[in-house]
Each structure stands twice: as structure tokens, then as C-alpha cells.
Design a protein around this motif. Structure first.
Motif, PDB file in Angstrom:
ATOM      1  N   UNK A 272      77.029  45.913  -5.696  1.00 37.13           N
ATOM      2  CA  UNK A 272      76.249  45.136  -6.522  1.00 37.13           C
ATOM      3  C   UNK A 272      76.084  45.618  -7.973  1.00 37.13           C
ATOM      4  N   UNK A 273      76.448  44.525  -9.020  1.00 41.81           N
ATOM      5  CA  UNK A 273      76.622  45.104 -10.160  1.00 41.81           C
ATOM      6  C   UNK A 273      76.003  43.686 -11.409  1.00 41.81           C
ATOM      7  N   UNK A 274      75.538  42.663 -11.030  1.00 44.43           N
ATOM      8  CA  UNK A 274      75.562  41.641 -11.774  1.00 44.43           C
ATOM      9  C   UNK A 274      74.252  41.934 -12.724  1.00 44.43           C
ATOM     10  N   UNK A 275      74.298  41.524 -14.108  1.00 45.52           N
ATOM     11  CA  UNK A 275      73.477  41.845 -15.205  1.00 45.52           C
ATOM     12  C   UNK A 275      72.179  41.041 -14.572  1.00 45.52           C
ATOM     13  N   UNK A 276      70.989  41.556 -14.831  1.00 48.80           N
ATOM     14  CA  UNK A 276      69.532  41.039 -14.385  1.00 48.80           C
ATOM     15  C   UNK A 276      69.375  39.731 -14.841  1.00 48.80           C
ATOM     16  N   UNK A 277      69.843  39.598 -16.225  1.00 48.71           N
ATOM     17  CA  UNK A 277      69.761  38.079 -16.965  1.00 48.71           C
ATOM     18  C   UNK A 277      70.218  37.073 -16.087  1.00 48.71           C
ATOM     19  N   UNK A 278      71.422  37.301 -15.279  1.00 44.59           N
ATOM     20  CA  UNK A 278      72.036  36.428 -14.410  1.00 44.59           C
ATOM     21  C   UNK A 278      71.040  35.971 -13.281  1.00 44.59           C
ATOM     22  N   UNK A 279      70.339  36.995 -12.655  1.00 49.14           N
ATOM     23  CA  UNK A 279      69.394  36.531 -11.591  1.00 49.14           C
ATOM     24  C   UNK A 279      68.433  35.904 -12.107  1.00 49.14           C
ATOM     25  N   UNK A 280      67.836  36.089 -13.236  1.00 46.89           N
ATOM     26  CA  UNK A 280      66.700  35.331 -13.933  1.00 46.89           C
ATOM     27  C   UNK A 280      67.326  34.000 -14.080  1.00 46.89           C
ATOM     28  N   UNK A 281      68.455  33.661 -14.391  1.00 45.94           N
ATOM     29  CA  UNK A 281      69.049  32.295 -14.671  1.00 45.94           C
ATOM     30  C   UNK A 281      68.996  31.517 -13.384  1.00 45.94           C
ATOM     31  N   UNK A 282      69.316  32.204 -12.121  1.00 48.83           N
ATOM     32  CA  UNK A 282      69.481  31.730 -10.863  1.00 48.83           C
ATOM     33  C   UNK A 282      67.944  31.219 -10.364  1.00 48.83           C
ATOM     34  N   UNK A 283      67.032  32.007 -10.720  1.00 44.38           N
ATOM     35  CA  UNK A 283      65.463  31.560 -10.289  1.00 44.38           C
ATOM     36  C   UNK A 283      65.129  30.441 -11.216  1.00 44.38           C
ATOM     37  N   UNK A 284      65.585  30.135 -12.304  1.00 44.49           N
ATOM     38  CA  UNK A 284      65.375  29.125 -13.157  1.00 44.49           C
ATOM     39  C   UNK A 284      65.952  27.921 -12.603  1.00 44.49           C
ATOM     40  N   UNK A 285      67.194  28.088 -12.072  1.00 45.93           N
ATOM     41  CA  UNK A 285      68.014  26.982 -11.396  1.00 45.93           C
ATOM     42  C   UNK A 285      67.262  26.419 -10.191  1.00 45.93           C
ATOM     43  N   UNK A 286      66.606  27.414  -9.440  1.00 49.13           N
ATOM     44  CA  UNK A 286      66.112  27.144  -7.998  1.00 49.13           C
ATOM     45  C   UNK A 286      64.813  26.275  -8.497  1.00 49.13           C
ATOM     46  N   UNK A 287      64.204  26.717  -9.329  1.00 53.16           N
ATOM     47  CA  UNK A 287      62.949  25.900  -9.820  1.00 53.16           C
ATOM     48  C   UNK A 287      63.068  24.600 -10.425  1.00 53.16           C
ATOM     49  N   UNK A 288      64.260  24.460 -11.008  1.00 53.98           N
ATOM     50  CA  UNK A 288      64.640  23.064 -11.423  1.00 53.98           C
ATOM     51  C   UNK A 288      64.632  22.047 -10.103  1.00 53.98           C
ATOM     52  N   UNK A 289      65.424  22.925  -9.178  1.00 62.00           N
ATOM     53  CA  UNK A 289      65.759  22.150  -7.948  1.00 62.00           C
ATOM     54  C   UNK A 289      64.398  21.754  -7.337  1.00 62.00           C
ATOM     55  N   UNK A 290      63.329  22.689  -7.183  1.00 60.14           N
ATOM     56  CA  UNK A 290      62.416  22.534  -6.476  1.00 60.14           C
ATOM     57  C   UNK A 290      61.323  21.378  -7.221  1.00 60.14           C
ATOM     58  N   UNK A 291      61.477  21.256  -8.736  1.00 54.54           N
ATOM     59  CA  UNK A 291      60.776  20.368  -9.232  1.00 54.54           C
ATOM     60  C   UNK A 291      61.021  18.874  -9.211  1.00 54.54           C
ATOM     61  N   UNK A 292      62.283  18.509  -8.665  1.00 55.22           N
ATOM     62  CA  UNK A 292      62.905  17.126  -8.310  1.00 55.22           C
ATOM     63  C   UNK A 292      62.133  16.426  -7.613  1.00 55.22           C
TER      64      UNK A 292
END
Length: 267
Positions: free
Chosen positions: A59-79
Motif C-alpha cells: 500500500x503506497x497511495x498518497x493520503x490526499x488520494x484517499x480523501x479524494x475518494x471519500x469526496x467522490x463517495x459523498x457526491x454519490x450519496x447526495x444524489x
């Protein structure tokens, strides 16, 4: 990313954020329970986790990548136009803590289970490492050594997950250094969490993360509505433990109370 529909009329949406090294398949029981209780569920495997990770790579992803994915999940939830809750576990919990402290979102409530604010079990190779190792050998692999038996004492889960090829607690030195920096910032008290109804669950016999750090974090926040529960005898993965039915019921009651406060009629 996946989205599961509620059974019957949905009353809210839950975004699930998993911990380090694991994947959404470990959340099958929890997803079905929430669907049966009238919640839509949104979840995705974080970068480098689940089937998106090559078996030989750490596992080696930058933590900002993880937070971007959280942002995308929230956008999907708001629909859906429904109240949105976040349930985040372990490493996922501190990602959400950091993200929501910086990015304003319309969240009805958050639930954190066993947040990684301070680790009890650390990689053995790191304990005697020289300062600055992350600069000298950033891509060196280290094994965190977290086994299923460290996460849960539930024999059914241990047997079911034995040999799970998608669970691999191997990271790079750089990733682990970023984790330590992340935890240090969150524990400093300088990062303030927004005033969102918050429920923190910890485990009495957590072998992975320090429950006192979670309690201290909660005390540092200026929240009008919050709850704290330490589960007697339990291990780290509370939604995998023999008491998981009780953990789910307690969490459900918290969310129903939040919905009532928002003016929803909840059965």
C-alpha cells in the motif's frame, strides 16, 4: 465504488469507509443489515485496496488520494436527496476526521469505530529504524503484521477470512511515515472537527489502536451532540465481533435520534 439500495423506502444514506489493508467484501454483513433497516449504502475500496491492488505491491497511495475518494463517495450519496451519515473504521476514521475538518459537507452524523489516532501494534522493522528512514528508503516494504486474530476474536470471521488474498498489511516506509504525521496532527488538538453529531465506538481489548487516544480526541472537539461507547471485552473490528448485533443496534439508535432532530418521522 458501489451503491446498494435499501429494502423498502430509504430514510437515509450511509457512506462506509473501511480501514487500512482491507476491502468492501469484509463489510457484507454490515451492508445487508443497513439495507434491511432502510438505508442506502455507498462504499468503495480505497486506492490500492481490494482488487485494485497488485498482489506483489505494498500500500503506497498518497493520503490526499484517499480523501479524494471519500469526496467522490459523498457526491454519490447526495444524489438521493436524503440525509447522509458516514461510518468510518480504523484508518478510514482518521481519513474522515481530517477530510471533514477541512472540507465543509452536509453530513447528518458520523460514526467512528476504533480510530487509528495512536497505534498499539506497529511494524517491528520501524521500532529500531533511524530517523529519516522514509527519505533514505521511501519505497522499502514493511509488514505491519496485523493478522485477522488481532482484529477480532470471532471464530466464524477468523475461519471465513483465513487466506484472504485481498487482505495484505504491507506498506512502504514513506506511507507509514505519512500515517504517523497524520495521527500527530489529529492528536495535536489544532485540527477542529465540525459540529456534526458524532458517535465514537472503541473496544476494551483493542490490540491495534489506543482507545484512550480516541477518547481524548473526542474531548478536544466542540460538539453539541456526541456519544462515546467502549465495548467490554471486544477487539478492534467491532462490526465483526460476537457483539456486532449490539454495536449495530446502538449505532442505529444514534442515527434515528439524529433523524428525529432533523424533523424526520422515523419508526
Amino acid at each position: 465504488m458501489w451503491k446498494w439500495q435499501a429494502e423498502g423506502q430509504a430514510k437515509a444514506v450511509i457512506v462506509l469507509v473501511h480501514s487500512a489493508y482491507e476491502h468492501h467484501l469484509r463489510y457484507g454483513w454490515q451492508i445487508e443489515q443497513w439495507r434491511a433497516a432502510g438505508f442506502q449504502v455507498v462504499m468503495g475500496d480505497l486506492a490500492g485496496h481490494g482488487k485494485s491492488r497488485a498482489t506483489s505491491k505494498p500500500h503506497m497511495a498518497d493520503f490526499t488520494v484517499y480523501e479524494t475518494e471519500i469526496d467522490e463517495m459523498l457526491k454519490a450519496a447526495y444524489t438521493d436527496g436524503l440525509p447522509v451519515f458516514v461510518i468510518a473504521h480504523g484508518f478510514g476514521a482518521i481519513l474522515v476526521m481530517s477530510y471533514l475538518s477541512r472540507v465543509k459537507q452536509n453530513i447528518a452524523g458520523v460514526v467512528f469505530t476504533s480510530p487509528w489516532l495512536k497505534l498499539i501494534k506497529t511494524p517491528s522493522k520501524i521500532s529500531g529504524a533511524l530517523p529519516g528512514l522514509h527519505k533514505l528508503t521511501p519505497n522499502m516494504k514493511i509488514n505491519h503484521g496485523l493478522m485477522t486474530e488481532d482484529l477480532t476474536r470471532n471464530p466464524e470471521i477468523i475461519e471465513m477470512e483465513w487466506g484472504d488474498e485481498l487482505y495484505r498489511p504491507v506498506v512502504t516506509v514513506k506511507w507509514y511515515h505519512e500515517l504517523q504525521t497524520y495521527m500527530k496532527i489529529l492528536n495535536s488538538g489544532k485540527v477542529k472537527f465540525p459540529d456534526i453529531p458524532t458517535f465514537v465506538h472503541t473496544a476494551e481489548n483493542d490490540l491495534v489502536s489506543d482507545k484512550e487516544a480516541a477518547k481524548n480526541w473526542l474531548k478536544q472537539q466542540d460538539l453539541k451532540e456526541f456519544s462515546y461507547k467502549e465495548w467490554k471485552g471486544a477487539y478492534h473490528d467491532l462490526f465483526q465481533e460476537p457483539e456486532r448485533e449490539n454495536v449495530l443496534v446502538t449505532t442505529h439508535l444514534f442515527m434515528k435520534n439524529v433523524l428525529r432532530t432533523l424533523g424526520y418521522v422515523v419508526k
